[in-house]
Design a protein around this motif. Structure first.
Motif, mmCIF file in Angstrom:
data_model
loop_
_atom_site.group_PDB
_atom_site.id
_atom_site.type_symbol
_atom_site.label_atom_id
_atom_site.label_comp_id
_atom_site.label_asym_id
_atom_site.label_seq_id
_atom_site.Cartn_x
_atom_site.Cartn_y
_atom_site.Cartn_z
ATOM 1 N N SER A 1 0.799 -1.179 -0.027
ATOM 2 C CA SER A 1 0.043 0.180 -0.058
ATOM 3 C C SER A 1 0.703 1.254 -0.067
ATOM 4 O O SER A 1 0.576 2.103 -0.797
ATOM 5 C CB SER A 1 -0.977 0.091 1.320
ATOM 6 O OG SER A 1 -1.612 -1.229 1.214
ATOM 7 N N PHE A 2 1.912 1.289 0.848
ATOM 8 C CA PHE A 2 2.821 2.475 0.934
ATOM 9 C C PHE A 2 3.482 2.680 -0.211
ATOM 10 O O PHE A 2 3.701 3.891 -0.709
ATOM 11 C CB PHE A 2 3.566 2.141 2.066
ATOM 12 C CG PHE A 2 2.960 2.545 3.444
ATOM 13 C CD1 PHE A 2 2.312 3.701 3.891
ATOM 14 C CD2 PHE A 2 3.033 1.587 4.347
ATOM 15 C CE1 PHE A 2 1.636 3.915 4.965
ATOM 16 C CE2 PHE A 2 2.369 1.798 5.743
ATOM 17 C CZ PHE A 2 1.821 3.020 5.917
ATOM 18 N N ALA A 3 4.136 1.622 -0.831
ATOM 19 C CA ALA A 3 4.780 1.805 -1.898
ATOM 20 C C ALA A 3 3.912 2.406 -3.177
ATOM 21 O O ALA A 3 4.219 3.068 -4.048
ATOM 22 C CB ALA A 3 5.209 0.269 -2.424
ATOM 23 N N ALA A 4 2.716 1.782 -3.351
ATOM 24 C CA ALA A 4 1.758 2.075 -4.191
ATOM 25 C C ALA A 4 1.459 3.797 -4.405
ATOM 26 O O ALA A 4 1.497 4.618 -5.171
ATOM 27 C CB ALA A 4 0.322 1.607 -4.358
ATOM 28 N N CYS A 5 1.327 4.366 -2.925
ATOM 29 C CA CYS A 5 0.963 5.545 -2.479
ATOM 30 C C CYS A 5 2.115 6.499 -3.282
ATOM 31 O O CYS A 5 2.073 7.629 -3.718
ATOM 32 C CB CYS A 5 0.655 6.040 -1.161
ATOM 33 S SG CYS A 5 -0.921 5.355 -0.818
ATOM 34 N N GLU A 6 3.398 5.938 -2.556
ATOM 35 C CA GLU A 6 4.594 6.859 -3.050
ATOM 36 C C GLU A 6 5.048 6.749 -4.593
ATOM 37 O O GLU A 6 5.177 7.902 -5.092
ATOM 38 C CB GLU A 6 5.590 6.217 -2.183
ATOM 39 C CG GLU A 6 5.479 6.534 -0.770
ATOM 40 C CD GLU A 6 6.514 5.438 0.040
ATOM 41 O OE1 GLU A 6 7.363 4.771 -0.609
ATOM 42 O OE2 GLU A 6 6.456 5.652 1.281
ATOM 43 N N ALA B 1 4.757 10.332 -6.822
ATOM 44 C CA ALA B 1 6.270 10.374 -7.314
ATOM 45 C C ALA B 1 6.206 10.313 -9.168
ATOM 46 O O ALA B 1 7.057 10.387 -9.641
ATOM 47 C CB ALA B 1 7.328 9.432 -7.055
ATOM 48 N N GLU B 2 4.832 9.857 -9.402
ATOM 49 C CA GLU B 2 4.476 9.760 -10.852
ATOM 50 C C GLU B 2 5.458 8.605 -11.636
ATOM 51 O O GLU B 2 5.962 8.897 -12.820
ATOM 52 C CB GLU B 2 4.452 10.915 -11.586
ATOM 53 C CG GLU B 2 3.486 11.857 -11.050
ATOM 54 C CD GLU B 2 3.253 13.169 -11.967
ATOM 55 O OE1 GLU B 2 3.980 13.499 -12.806
ATOM 56 O OE2 GLU B 2 2.250 13.987 -11.526
ATOM 57 N N GLY B 3 5.805 7.566 -10.752
ATOM 58 C CA GLY B 3 6.843 6.840 -11.324
ATOM 59 C C GLY B 3 6.271 5.417 -11.703
ATOM 60 O O GLY B 3 6.427 4.573 -11.583
ATOM 61 N N PHE B 4 5.162 5.675 -12.872
ATOM 62 C CA PHE B 4 4.457 4.612 -13.408
ATOM 63 C C PHE B 4 3.853 5.197 -14.831
ATOM 64 O O PHE B 4 3.667 6.416 -15.121
ATOM 65 C CB PHE B 4 3.238 4.054 -12.500
ATOM 66 C CG PHE B 4 2.159 5.211 -12.314
ATOM 67 C CD1 PHE B 4 0.948 5.147 -12.850
ATOM 68 C CD2 PHE B 4 2.175 6.156 -11.425
ATOM 69 C CE1 PHE B 4 -0.242 5.836 -13.069
ATOM 70 C CE2 PHE B 4 1.202 7.101 -11.226
ATOM 71 C CZ PHE B 4 0.176 7.162 -12.118
ATOM 72 N N ASP B 5 4.094 4.148 -15.612
ATOM 73 C CA ASP B 5 3.274 4.297 -16.895
ATOM 74 C C ASP B 5 1.805 4.136 -17.066
ATOM 75 O O ASP B 5 1.074 3.086 -16.665
ATOM 76 C CB ASP B 5 4.105 3.483 -18.202
ATOM 77 C CG ASP B 5 3.364 3.461 -19.349
ATOM 78 O OD1 ASP B 5 2.456 4.427 -19.720
ATOM 79 O OD2 ASP B 5 3.693 2.758 -20.215
ATOM 80 N N LYS B 6 1.049 5.052 -17.317
ATOM 81 C CA LYS B 6 -0.445 5.104 -17.261
ATOM 82 C C LYS B 6 -1.042 4.190 -18.283
ATOM 83 O O LYS B 6 -2.219 3.539 -18.179
ATOM 84 C CB LYS B 6 -1.137 6.499 -17.472
ATOM 85 C CG LYS B 6 -0.845 7.177 -16.261
ATOM 86 C CD LYS B 6 -1.463 8.811 -16.288
ATOM 87 C CE LYS B 6 -1.498 9.675 -15.228
ATOM 88 N NZ LYS B 6 -2.412 10.649 -14.889
ATOM 89 N N ALA C 1 -0.375 2.166 -7.995
ATOM 90 C CA ALA C 1 -0.524 3.552 -8.674
ATOM 91 C C ALA C 1 -1.354 3.590 -9.779
ATOM 92 O O ALA C 1 -2.538 4.609 -9.746
ATOM 93 C CB ALA C 1 0.965 4.131 -9.099
ATOM 94 N N LEU C 2 -1.303 2.682 -10.567
ATOM 95 C CA LEU C 2 -2.583 2.624 -11.373
ATOM 96 C C LEU C 2 -3.867 2.371 -10.956
ATOM 97 O O LEU C 2 -4.885 3.122 -11.417
ATOM 98 C CB LEU C 2 -2.372 1.289 -12.514
ATOM 99 C CG LEU C 2 -1.225 1.491 -13.506
ATOM 100 C CD1 LEU C 2 -0.574 0.135 -14.137
ATOM 101 C CD2 LEU C 2 -1.396 2.352 -14.907
ATOM 102 N N VAL C 3 -4.089 1.664 -9.923
ATOM 103 C CA VAL C 3 -5.448 1.631 -9.168
ATOM 104 C C VAL C 3 -5.557 2.969 -8.495
ATOM 105 O O VAL C 3 -6.953 3.205 -8.754
ATOM 106 C CB VAL C 3 -5.098 0.482 -7.959
ATOM 107 C CG1 VAL C 3 -6.555 0.769 -6.957
ATOM 108 C CG2 VAL C 3 -5.245 -0.848 -8.570
#
Length: 205
Positions: free
Chosen positions: A109-114, A118-123, A155-157
């Motif tokens: 959960s924490f990793a996802a929020c961070e 940080a916008e560290g993901f590809d939408k 992050a995608l979720v």
């Protein structure tokens, strides 16, 4: 030497709140049983997890409304993480196992929020592909990559995507437990959006 974050005085989540939950856990006298009441006794762990997830969602909502900078949001999440993942004094064998599982899921959960902040993901990334990559990384004992993929899934979720039903077929392991933390985020987002109006006070001190 990196500059230290300013301490943010906030009420998104507190040690006292966590300790109150631990008190309720002790009082529950939870044990693994075959009887139906095990689910009722175990509800305290679900509620405990949801309370932390909602606190994190409130931080993200404040960040998205520009009431918090990315740096301050990250600092508050780090503070909540420190509270929730701190070592807990042994209570009983069954309760200790439940708390350990709860804390492991919260790492996801924490990793996802961070990752979201940080916008560290590809939408445009596909969650199914990321789940497969996470499982393969865990099998290869590349734990850093595994949690990285799980963070992107979360992050995608948070960005509005849904987890696949195939989650139930995952092999038991760290990735499956971390994804439980992502599932908790999705459930909290579907359950209510009152966290978006939260007026949690905070000050930089």
């Amino acid at each position: 030497m990196p500059e230290a974050h300013e301490k943010i005085d906030h009420e998104f989540y507190t040690t006292a709140r966590w300790n109150n939950w631990l008190g309720q856990v002790k009082e529950s006298g939870f044990e693994f049983k075959e009887e139906e009441n095990t689910e009722k006794e175990g509800a305290v762990f679900v509620n405990m997890t949801d309370d932390i997830i909602l606190a994190c969602l409130k931080v993200i909502a404040k960040y998205e409304s520009n009431a918090l900078s990315a740096e301050d949001a990250m600092a508050i999440l780090d503070d909540i993480r420190g509270i929730a993942l701190a070592e807990v004094e042994p209570i009983s064998e069954d309760i200790d196992l439940m708390i350990e599982s709860l804390q492991t899921s919260l790492i996801g959960s924490f990793a996802a929020c961070e990752c979201f902040i940080a916008e560290g993901f590809d939408k445009k990334a596909k969650i199914d592909d990321l789940i497969s990559a996470a499982v393969e990384a865990e099998e290869a004992e590349d734990i850093d990559s595994a949690i990285g993929y799980v963070a992107q899934i979360g992050a995608l979720v948070l960005d509005g995507n849904s987890l696949p039903e195939s989650m139930e077929e995952l092999p038991y392991g760290l990735v499956a437990e971390w994804l439980d933390g992502i599932d908790s985020i999705e459930a909290a987002m579907i359950g209510a959006d009152s966290y978006k109006e939260d007026d949690g006070d905070y000050d930089v001190v």
